[in-house]
Motif scaffolding. Structure first.
Motif: not given
Length: 336
Positions: A115-122
């Motif tokens: 999620a951090v690498l994709l700039d996304s949610a988790c």
């Protein structure tokens, strides 16, 4: 007001863990969940971190996958960070609306880093997933099971949410593996990042408690508490014919009757089996907070006032040393 349920119109990517060269039960559950999210006929892509044999590929297909990506990470496949690198590579390849991983010790770490690498949610420890007005709604238990919360995450093909689903939360539909054709494996180029490569697995050892089915993902769990008085051979005598995992309360672990890895509850493992059998378990909140997702709860305890009976579907007031041998004998008789 009832929710208007829908489906995703984008692929769903599933990180399918392997047990050797076979998909684990939680992996098949994730595939089944993904199939439901896509309406039963959408694009479900399974990602494995190592080679998959034909029978295992057919099992993924029977559960609902229609594509298979294989990222052969070799010795790095056991590392969560390397798994996250593979997930990121697969996201760029597939452009999914969501990514599903298993909410175990490694899956949560993989989900967070991806999620951090994709700039996304988790979202972790998801117990139920559905699509409402185009958004993913994820239900999870928090605060020792005293609250049920619902998180909403927008499906997106550029920054898809990473959802860690609790093992045992999804029913895998009955489907014959013999009737499913193996999926053609497509190699995925997934470079292991320097950060992931900096971590090296030194050793791995299964404890006695983990010698049976994995505790977190087991369909049936037999748990020993204070009432077994250290006799975990008695607990295993019932677990073995049921193909069940063996768990324990905090007191049993504190007394060193069994390894700490078997502890279930607030400071241990949370489980969601189809069948939970508690032997000599009183039902203290620090233990029952870890079994909120259980289906049927059976309790055997000599204290008729034990709190476990308030949540049990079937209870036996009696001495475990008398009840369990009779139960094992009856199981033997039924099996001929």
């Amino acid at each position: 007001m009832s929710e208007a349920l829908g489906t995703l119109d984008a692929p769903v990517l599933v990180l399918a863990d392997l047990d050797g060269t076979r998909p684990t039960d939680p992996a098949l559950e994730l595939v089944a969940a993904a199939r439901t999210l896509t309406g039963g006929d959408g694009d479900v892509v399974a990602l494995t971190l190592g080679p998959v044999e034909a029978e295992a590929s057919a099992a993924l297909a029977a559960a609902g996958a229609n594509r298979l990506l294989v990222a052969d990470l070799g010795g790095e496949r056991a590392q969560a960070a390397a798994g996250a690198d593979a997930v990121v590579a697969a996201v760029h390849e597939v452009a999914p609306g969501a990514v599903l991983v298993s909410s175990d010790y490694r899956g949560k770490e993989t989900a967070g880093r991806a999620a951090v690498l994709l700039d996304s949610a988790c979202v972790s420890d998801v117990a139920d997933l559905r699509v409402v007005d185009g958004a993913l709604h994820a239900d999870r238990l928090v605060l020792s099971g005293s609250w049920s919360t619902t998180m909403s995450a927008n499906a997106h093909t550029v920054h898809p949410p990473i959802l860690a689903v609790r093992p045992g939360s999804v029913e895998v539909p009955d489907a014959s593996v013999d009737d499913a054709a193996p999926l053609p494996a497509v190699a995925l180029e997934a470079a292991v990042s320097p950060e992931a490569a900096a971590v090296r697995l030194v050793s791995r050892e299964s404890t006695a408690a983990a010698a049976g089915p994995d505790l977190a993902g087991a369909r049936t769990v037999v748990v020993g508490g204070r009432g077994v008085d250290g006799d975990f051979d008695l607990v295993r005598s019932l677990a073995e014919p049921l193909g069940a995992a063996v768990g324990a309360t905090r007191v049993a672990c504190d007394e060193e009757w069994i390894e700490r890895s078997a502890q279930i509850g607030q400071t241990g493992v949370s489980i969601a089996p189809r069948l939970y059998i508690g032997l000599g378990v009183s039902g203290a909140i620090h233990h029952t907070s870890g079994i909120q997702g259980a289906g049927t709860i059976v309790a055997v305890c000599d204290d008729s006032e034990a709190p476990i009976f308030e949540m049990a579907d079937f209870g036996v007031v009696g001495d475990v040393t008398e009840v369990v041998p009779q139960l094992v004998a009856e199981l033997d008789r039924l099996r001929g």
